[in-house]
Scaffold this active site. Structure first.
Site, PDB file in Angstrom:
ATOM      1  N   CYS A  58      46.536 -36.724  11.258  1.00  0.00           N
ATOM      2  CA  CYS A  58      47.079 -37.920  10.600  1.00  0.00           C
ATOM      3  C   CYS A  58      48.597 -37.999  10.654  1.00  0.00           C
ATOM      4  CB  CYS A  58      46.597 -37.998   9.154  1.00  0.00           C
ATOM      5  SG  CYS A  58      47.357 -36.743   8.103  1.00  0.00           S
ATOM      6  N   GLU A  71       0.843  -1.206   0.000  1.00  0.00           N
ATOM      7  CA  GLU A  71       0.000   0.000   0.000  1.00  0.00           C
ATOM      8  C   GLU A  71       0.876   1.253   0.000  1.00  0.00           C
ATOM      9  OE1 GLU A  71      -4.005  -0.806   2.487  1.00  0.00           O
ATOM     10  OE2 GLU A  71      -2.189  -1.579   3.426  1.00  0.00           O
ATOM     11  N   TYR A  72       1.960   1.188   0.782  1.00  0.00           N
ATOM     12  CA  TYR A  72       2.885   2.322   0.824  1.00  0.00           C
ATOM     13  C   TYR A  72       3.459   2.561  -0.573  1.00  0.00           C
ATOM     14  CZ  TYR A  72       6.711   5.392   2.140  1.00  0.00           C
ATOM     15  OH  TYR A  72       7.559   6.459   2.224  1.00  0.00           O
ATOM     16  N   ASP A  73       3.911   1.465  -1.193  1.00  0.00           N
ATOM     17  CA  ASP A  73       4.505   1.580  -2.536  1.00  0.00           C
ATOM     18  C   ASP A  73       3.539   2.223  -3.520  1.00  0.00           C
ATOM     19  OD1 ASP A  73       6.783   0.479  -1.641  1.00  0.00           O
ATOM     20  OD2 ASP A  73       6.447  -1.520  -2.479  1.00  0.00           O
ATOM     21  N   LYS A 102      23.679   4.904  26.028  1.00  0.00           N
ATOM     22  CA  LYS A 102      24.641   5.593  25.169  1.00  0.00           C
ATOM     23  C   LYS A 102      24.754   4.795  23.879  1.00  0.00           C
ATOM     24  CE  LYS A 102      29.282   7.558  25.308  1.00  0.00           C
ATOM     25  NZ  LYS A 102      29.815   7.047  24.054  1.00  0.00           N
ATOM     26  N   ARG A 147      30.141  15.527  13.469  1.00  0.00           N
ATOM     27  CA  ARG A 147      30.731  16.263  14.571  1.00  0.00           C
ATOM     28  C   ARG A 147      32.077  16.882  14.196  1.00  0.00           C
ATOM     29  NH1 ARG A 147      32.534  15.532  20.465  1.00  0.00           N
ATOM     30  NH2 ARG A 147      34.481  14.680  19.715  1.00  0.00           N
ATOM     31  N   CYS A 175      47.647 -29.644   5.551  1.00  0.00           N
ATOM     32  CA  CYS A 175      47.937 -31.074   5.452  1.00  0.00           C
ATOM     33  C   CYS A 175      47.485 -31.503   4.061  1.00  0.00           C
ATOM     34  CB  CYS A 175      47.167 -31.847   6.523  1.00  0.00           C
ATOM     35  SG  CYS A 175      47.158 -33.623   6.232  1.00  0.00           S
ATOM     36  N   GLU A 219      19.845   7.463  30.196  1.00  0.00           N
ATOM     37  CA  GLU A 219      19.458   6.850  28.917  1.00  0.00           C
ATOM     38  C   GLU A 219      20.634   6.078  28.348  1.00  0.00           C
ATOM     39  OE1 GLU A 219      18.542  10.729  27.462  1.00  0.00           O
ATOM     40  OE2 GLU A 219      20.317  10.833  26.211  1.00  0.00           O
ATOM     41  N   TYR A 222      19.343  12.934  21.074  1.00  0.00           N
ATOM     42  CA  TYR A 222      19.545  13.044  22.518  1.00  0.00           C
ATOM     43  C   TYR A 222      19.914  14.438  22.983  1.00  0.00           C
ATOM     44  CZ  TYR A 222      24.211  12.336  20.648  1.00  0.00           C
ATOM     45  OH  TYR A 222      25.344  12.438  19.902  1.00  0.00           O
ATOM     46  N   GLU A 265      22.586  10.395  17.391  1.00  0.00           N
ATOM     47  CA  GLU A 265      23.576   9.410  16.964  1.00  0.00           C
ATOM     48  C   GLU A 265      22.983   8.588  15.835  1.00  0.00           C
ATOM     49  OE1 GLU A 265      26.232   9.809  18.870  1.00  0.00           O
ATOM     50  OE2 GLU A 265      27.460   7.998  18.733  1.00  0.00           O
ATOM     51  N   CYS A 318      43.935 -38.150   5.155  1.00  0.00           N
ATOM     52  CA  CYS A 318      43.825 -37.552   6.486  1.00  0.00           C
ATOM     53  C   CYS A 318      42.372 -37.673   6.968  1.00  0.00           C
ATOM     54  CB  CYS A 318      44.254 -36.088   6.427  1.00  0.00           C
ATOM     55  SG  CYS A 318      43.882 -35.186   7.935  1.00  0.00           S
ATOM     56  N   CYS A 356      50.567 -33.006  10.735  1.00  0.00           N
ATOM     57  CA  CYS A 356      49.126 -32.819  10.872  1.00  0.00           C
ATOM     58  C   CYS A 356      48.645 -33.413  12.196  1.00  0.00           C
ATOM     59  CB  CYS A 356      48.419 -33.492   9.695  1.00  0.00           C
ATOM     60  SG  CYS A 356      46.637 -33.572   9.916  1.00  0.00           S
ATOM     61  N   ASP A 359      26.353   3.719  20.355  1.00  0.00           N
ATOM     62  CA  ASP A 359      27.707   3.661  19.833  1.00  0.00           C
ATOM     63  C   ASP A 359      27.653   3.820  18.321  1.00  0.00           C
ATOM     64  OD1 ASP A 359      30.352   3.531  20.171  1.00  0.00           O
ATOM     65  OD2 ASP A 359      30.486   1.369  20.435  1.00  0.00           O
ATOM     66  N   LYS A 395      30.381   3.810  31.821  1.00  0.00           N
ATOM     67  CA  LYS A 395      30.762   2.798  30.834  1.00  0.00           C
ATOM     68  C   LYS A 395      30.431   1.409  31.359  1.00  0.00           C
ATOM     69  CE  LYS A 395      32.421   4.973  27.307  1.00  0.00           C
ATOM     70  NZ  LYS A 395      33.620   4.651  26.616  1.00  0.00           N
TER      71      LYS A 395
HETATM   72  S1  IVH Z   1      24.728  13.569  25.165  1.00  0.00           S
HETATM   73  C1  IVH Z   1      27.389  17.237  25.741  1.00  0.00           C
HETATM   74  N1  IVH Z   1      23.494  11.293  24.969  1.00  0.00           N
HETATM   75  O1  IVH Z   1      28.597   9.873  22.929  1.00  0.00           O
HETATM   76  C2  IVH Z   1      27.494  15.921  25.176  1.00  0.00           C
HETATM   77  N2  IVH Z   1      25.568  11.555  23.840  1.00  0.00           N
HETATM   78  O2  IVH Z   1      31.254  10.004  24.105  1.00  0.00           O
HETATM   79  C3  IVH Z   1      26.233  15.574  24.497  1.00  0.00           C
HETATM   80  N3  IVH Z   1      26.262   9.610  22.555  1.00  0.00           N
HETATM   81  O3  IVH Z   1      29.542  12.870  21.408  1.00  0.00           O
HETATM   82  C4  IVH Z   1      26.121  14.151  24.341  1.00  0.00           C
HETATM   83  N4  IVH Z   1      24.519   8.372  23.020  1.00  0.00           N
HETATM   84  O4  IVH Z   1      28.019  11.261  20.100  1.00  0.00           O
HETATM   85  C5  IVH Z   1      24.581  11.997  24.616  1.00  0.00           C
HETATM   86  N5  IVH Z   1      22.284   9.332  24.841  1.00  0.00           N
HETATM   87  C6  IVH Z   1      23.352  10.040  24.495  1.00  0.00           C
HETATM   88  C7  IVH Z   1      24.348   9.528  23.663  1.00  0.00           C
HETATM   89  C8  IVH Z   1      25.469  10.321  23.362  1.00  0.00           C
HETATM   90  C9  IVH Z   1      25.661   8.435  22.359  1.00  0.00           C
HETATM   91  C10 IVH Z   1      27.570   9.973  21.971  1.00  0.00           C
HETATM   92  C11 IVH Z   1      27.670  11.383  21.450  1.00  0.00           C
HETATM   93  C12 IVH Z   1      28.804  11.998  22.192  1.00  0.00           C
HETATM   94  C13 IVH Z   1      29.591  10.813  22.609  1.00  0.00           C
HETATM   95  C14 IVH Z   1      30.476  11.106  23.795  1.00  0.00           C
END
Ligand code: IVH
Length: 682
Positions: A415, A39-41, A119, A140, A430, A117, A230, A178, A435, A412, A121, A318
């Protein structure tokens, strides 16, 4: 500039854009679609059609997400407010110290309100909206100046092109977030890259960053990327009192925000929720390496200010890395189907991220030398996501002098025959034809899903049948009798009959599967398929010359040499004859493309078309066929290229999953020209 179309057309376009953007939001941000993809398509096509006819395209039209041409280089972008990084806390005590510092700076004894919240990656991005429309997206960079990646970020479906929904629309706003990739998609991408001989990404973060920092937006569009917002940069025309206010506004305005966020008063509550996030971490589909704690009140944030590059009002706790320390009890070699001996370490069992790890591959003997890994060593073992564990490093301080380096094996392990190491190769091999480890692996490979697909002949049963002397070679599979099976411990009437039936069924293989099953060195599924396309029947390969194989596009020297050696060995040809004439194998080959040798520059290549191309589908198919290629309607492992237009369908996903390369129509035309000049391009 085309004329403004009549009122009704504009209204219709506005309505379609609004609807499509809403459905995009339901699908990519809320993960809860209310209409089907089809439907979206349909709606999308309708919009595209009216846009083309009227020349009227709204700036937030979903059709603008794709189709931007590649750039020469990225433009630089200065951030109105610097993009900061975060300080880290590595223990709960460091979190308590962070809280103490804040109280001291604010000169208060009262509990502080924080938000917590996950973090993400990935790659930090700033999205600039002017009058509600996405104006620019930038990386950034060094925090002050990044790169303009607007065209790439636009292709990410969860990035709103326009601020919509319930929230107030500010004059101008910089939203930070992010861009990240899910672990599943990261692994699929790496599998695809591995197949194509491209370098794999080390982790989802690098994959996300690599996907965004692409000069060609169509590459970004082909990757599955997500966004979590964020934070805030510069703003005009809106005020937020707290971080949680900002988050609510973002959600109301259809921006994706972190998966979990909690407002918590007091540091012990913060720690309790960090524990929850850490426990839930494994259930997220994405990598998180910590939890971000922020003072919720923006006026307090301003009071606390910034220390060099990091705000004083936030920190990242961390998580424990998925690492553990253990001792190597032994290093052994395992012999694969092709005789390659791969070293693996046996550990004192150690729990890492909820899983007990007791062995891991050491990849090859050079790697052992490079990392100076010895038996008895204490090592750091890492398990990232669902990835198999590996030895990160040796803890040399723990050495007692009793550790033993392990020489590259001369014999080996299965064997005892002497091994060889080809010049310039890291692999130790080998080469004995008898073997037992190799023979077992070869039998398993023959019966595997990609080969003859004999259900019930997995590793355990192969081992059993081999050890009882019932199968010494894969050919013996066809000599098995039910009575023999019934005498074995693992078999009953039913399982024995099932295996006999599966063996019988396997007697009608496709040529490509059969060639793969034979386990000829360097003949994987892809090469097997290529052979099947080029040779009508198995017998056409008998006594084939090296030069003949080299004449087939995509075949390299190693492959050609291995194939011609195999099919010029009388023992092998006798074996094939027995399989066909005695055991009654009937090999069919629907992959063979007659006449494909003579035609043109796309000889031997199969194409599938998806999406809207500048020419009609029929015309593109004719172009492919006129140049010797094959146009097929379904993507499979044998597809060489997916020709992708705008708004590609499910075929693109399938192609990505199978590692099939994608090209645009323009690239196809270029390919035809280039290959005319240089036929050995692929
Ligand atoms: S707040 C003032 N919230 O982690 C700093 N950063 O190691 C504002 N990141 O540069 C960042 N999840 O790219 C914030 N929930 C989150 C995040 C987050 C990932 C990243 C962000 C930041 C880096 C710092």
């Amino acid at each position: 500039m085309p004329e403004t179309p009549p009122h009704e057309i504009r209204e219709e376009i506005e309505k379609l854009v609004r609807e499509l953007n809403y459905h995009c939001y339901r699908y990519y941000v809320l993960d809860s679609p209310v209409i089907s993809d089809a439907e979206y398509d349909l709606l999308y096509r309708k919009l595209k059609d009216i846009e083309e006819k009227s020349g009227y395209i709204l700036p937030d039209s979903p059709t603008l997400r794709v189709g931007a041409p590649a750039l020469e280089k990225f433009e630089k972008v200065k951030h109105a407010e610097p993009m900061l990084s975060l300080d880290n806390a590595f223990s709960y005590d460091e979190v308590r110290e962070f809280d103490k510092r804040i109280k001291k700076l604010l000169n208060t004894e009262e509990d502080i309100e924080y938000t917590v919240e996950p973090k993400y990656d990935g790659l930090a991005i700033e999205l600039t909206y002017r009058k509600g429309l996405l104006f620019r997206a930038s990386t950034r960079g060094d925090g002050y100046e990044g790169e303009d990646v607007t065209r790439n970020i636009r292709t990410i479906k969860s990035v709103p092109l326009k601020i919509e929904g319930q929230g107030h629309i500010p004059e101008e706003i910089d939203i930070r977030g992010e861009v990240y990739m899910d672990i599943k998609d990261f692994e699929a991408l790496n599998r695809q890259r591995e197949k194509q001989g491209e370098a794999v990404f080390a982790n989802p973060r690098n994959a996300a960053a690599g996907s965004v920092r692409q000069l060609d937006p169509s590459i970004t569009a082909a990757r599955r990327l997500y966004l979590a917002c964020y934070g805030l940069g510069a703003v005009k025309g809106i005020d937020f009192l707290t971080h949680s206010d900002l988050m609510s506004w973002l959600r109301e305005s259809r921006f994706p925000t972190p998966a979990d966020m909690k407002i918590v008063k007091g540091v012990e509550g913060v720690i309790a929720f960090v524990r929850v996030l850490e426990a839930e971490r494994a259930s997220y589909g994405f990598e998180t390496d910590g939890a971000v704690l922020k003072v919720n009140d923006f006026s307090l944030q301003r009071k606390l200010g910034v220390k060099t590059r990091e705000p004083r009002w936030a920190t990242a706790y961390k998580f424990q890395a998925h690492q553990g320390t253990t001792r190597i009890m032994d290093i052994q070699g395992s012999v694969g189907r092709t005789g390659v001996i791969t070293p693996f370490a046996i550990f004192e069992p150690v729990r890492i991220g909820g899983v007990t790890v007791s062995r891991s591959t050491l990849h090859n003997w050079d790697e052992i030398g490079r990392k100076d890994i010895r038996i008895g060593d204490t090592v750091v073992v890492e398990r990232a996501g669902d990835v198999i564990p590996h030895v990160l490093m040796v803890v040399k301080e723990k050495r007692t002098g009793k550790e033993r380096p392990l020489p590259v094996p001369e014999n080996c392990p299965a064997c005892s025959s002497r091994v060889v190491r080809d010049e310039g190769e890291v692999a130790v091999r080998c080469v004995s034809l008898h073997c037992p480890a190799q023979v077992r692996e070869k039998i398993g490979h023959f019966a595997s899903r990609g080969g003859m697909d004999i259900e019930g002949l997995g590793e355990k049963n192969v081992e059993l049948l081999y050890s009882r002397g019932l199968i010494r070679h894969f050919e013996d599979i066809y000599k098995l009798r039910k009575e023999y099976l019934l005498e074995l411990p693992r078999f009953g009437e039913k399982s024995a009959q099932n295996l006999m039936d599966a063996i019988e069924r396997s007697k009608k293989p496709l040529l490509s599967k059969f060639l793969f099953a034979l386990g000829i060195l360097h003949v994987g599924e892809y090469v097997a398929k290529l052979l099947a396309k080029n040779f009508r029947q198995l017998e056409d390969l008998y006594h084939i010359s090296y030069e003949h194989i080299m004449g087939i596009k995509q075949m390299g020297e190693k492959i050609a040499s291995s194939i011609s050696t195999f099919f010029n060995d009388k023992k092998n040809l006798d074996l094939l004859d027995v399989m066909i004439n005695v055991h009654g194998l009937k090999i069919s080959n629907p992959d063979f493309v007659a006449g494909r040798q003579e035609k043109g520059s796309l000889n031997g290549l199969t194409f599938v078309i998806t999406g809207i191309l500048p020419k009609s589908r029929k015309e593109v198919e004719r172009l492919i066929e006129a140049n010797g290629g094959r146009a097929s309607s379904a993507v499979s492992a044998g597809t060489d290229f997916l020709v992708t237009g705008e708004d590609p369908g499910a075929k693109l996903l399938k192609a990505q999953a199978l590692g099939v390369r994608t090209i645009s129509y323009d690239k196809l035309v270029k390919l035809i020209e280039e290959k005319r000049e240089n036929p050995r391009l692929f």
